[in-house]
Write an enzyme that holds these catalytic residues in place. Sequence first.
Site, PDB file in Angstrom:
ATOM      1  CG  HIS A   1      -2.213  -0.636   1.041  1.00  0.00           C
ATOM      2  ND1 HIS A   1      -3.408  -0.034   1.374  1.00  0.00           N
ATOM      3  CD2 HIS A   1      -2.546  -1.839   0.526  1.00  0.00           C
ATOM      4  CE1 HIS A   1      -4.416  -0.842   1.087  1.00  0.00           C
ATOM      5  NE2 HIS A   1      -3.901  -1.955   0.575  1.00  0.00           N
TER       6      HIS A   1
ATOM      7  CD  GLU B   1      -6.498  -2.265  -3.133  1.00  0.00           C
ATOM      8  OE1 GLU B   1      -5.360  -1.737  -3.070  1.00  0.00           O
ATOM      9  OE2 GLU B   1      -6.679  -3.466  -2.900  1.00  0.00           O
TER      10      GLU B   1
END
Length: 327
Positions: free
Chosen positions: A38, A107
């Site tokens: 991330h 994402e």
Amino acid sequence: MTRFGYTLMTEQSGPKELVRYAQAAEEVGFDFATISDHYSPWLASQGHSPYAWSVLGAVAAVTRRMDLMTYVTCPTMRYHPAVVAQKAATMQILSDGRFTLGLGSGENLNEHVIGVGWPSVAERQERLREAVQLIRELHSGNTVTRHGRWYRADAARLWDLPETPVPIAVAVSGSRSVDRFAPLADEMVLTAPDSELIEQWHRTRSLVLGDSTRSRVTCQVPVSWDTHRDSAIDRAHDQFRWFAGGWAVNSTVTTPAGFADASQFVRAQDVADSIPCGPDLDAMVQAIRPFQQAGCTDVTIVQVGDERQEEFLTKAAGPLLERLRAG
């Protein structure tokens, strides 16, 4: 026999802590470790997001037995697939053949940071397909010049290739993505215990590749262990309520503040109903069983929050693994 893994969740722990937890996870008996990749945490209360690939290199150096896997890396925007191919090959060498490259379509939370916008689902899937193909070509050791629809490579070659090829696992979200990626990937990553998708994956590989071998299928299950159930619920609600949004929401929200807004009406009880919370290890076993029954060969466990991570590893993980392996 099901393998059980430990999740190095970069969104909730710092880099040095993650390396220490990986060491402890190997010592307590986990079969493998996965790591999230991330740029931002889901929620600001999680408070971390170190660079996963640097952490992986350090983890490879302090572990010897446990397999390692990205869960998952997006090779289409923040990273060019040629760079992902190089990182994966290097990780396989550093880990002495213990690494699996887990890939997904990403994402918005992490990919928007490069400032080029967020494509449609169809485009993201097309990009991922082309990225996997390019990574495969580079892992062959050939010099690659490619002018694809989404990616170009100009006389690209990997100079350090591992003796053991890097297995590629791809995260799928439905029937269409299974059809698209089952012939390209070695392994499957799934977010829910969906036996129909798993069987479709194996069937597609058999029909297209003539490969009747049932490949590995990895799934992830969150738990919130604590000596006090109320504390476990509070922590899970504070740091993991984004989990209730589902893939369609989680792939599109842009910032931790956006996830806070999107999850503001999720109640603590809603989280407790979906994540086993507290000291009851049997409840955790019951939450994991449906994934095994659906056909997941590998289940990676997330202990929610950094605050009880060491205590989970030293007190709860061993007994939990014993219960899980007892059948």
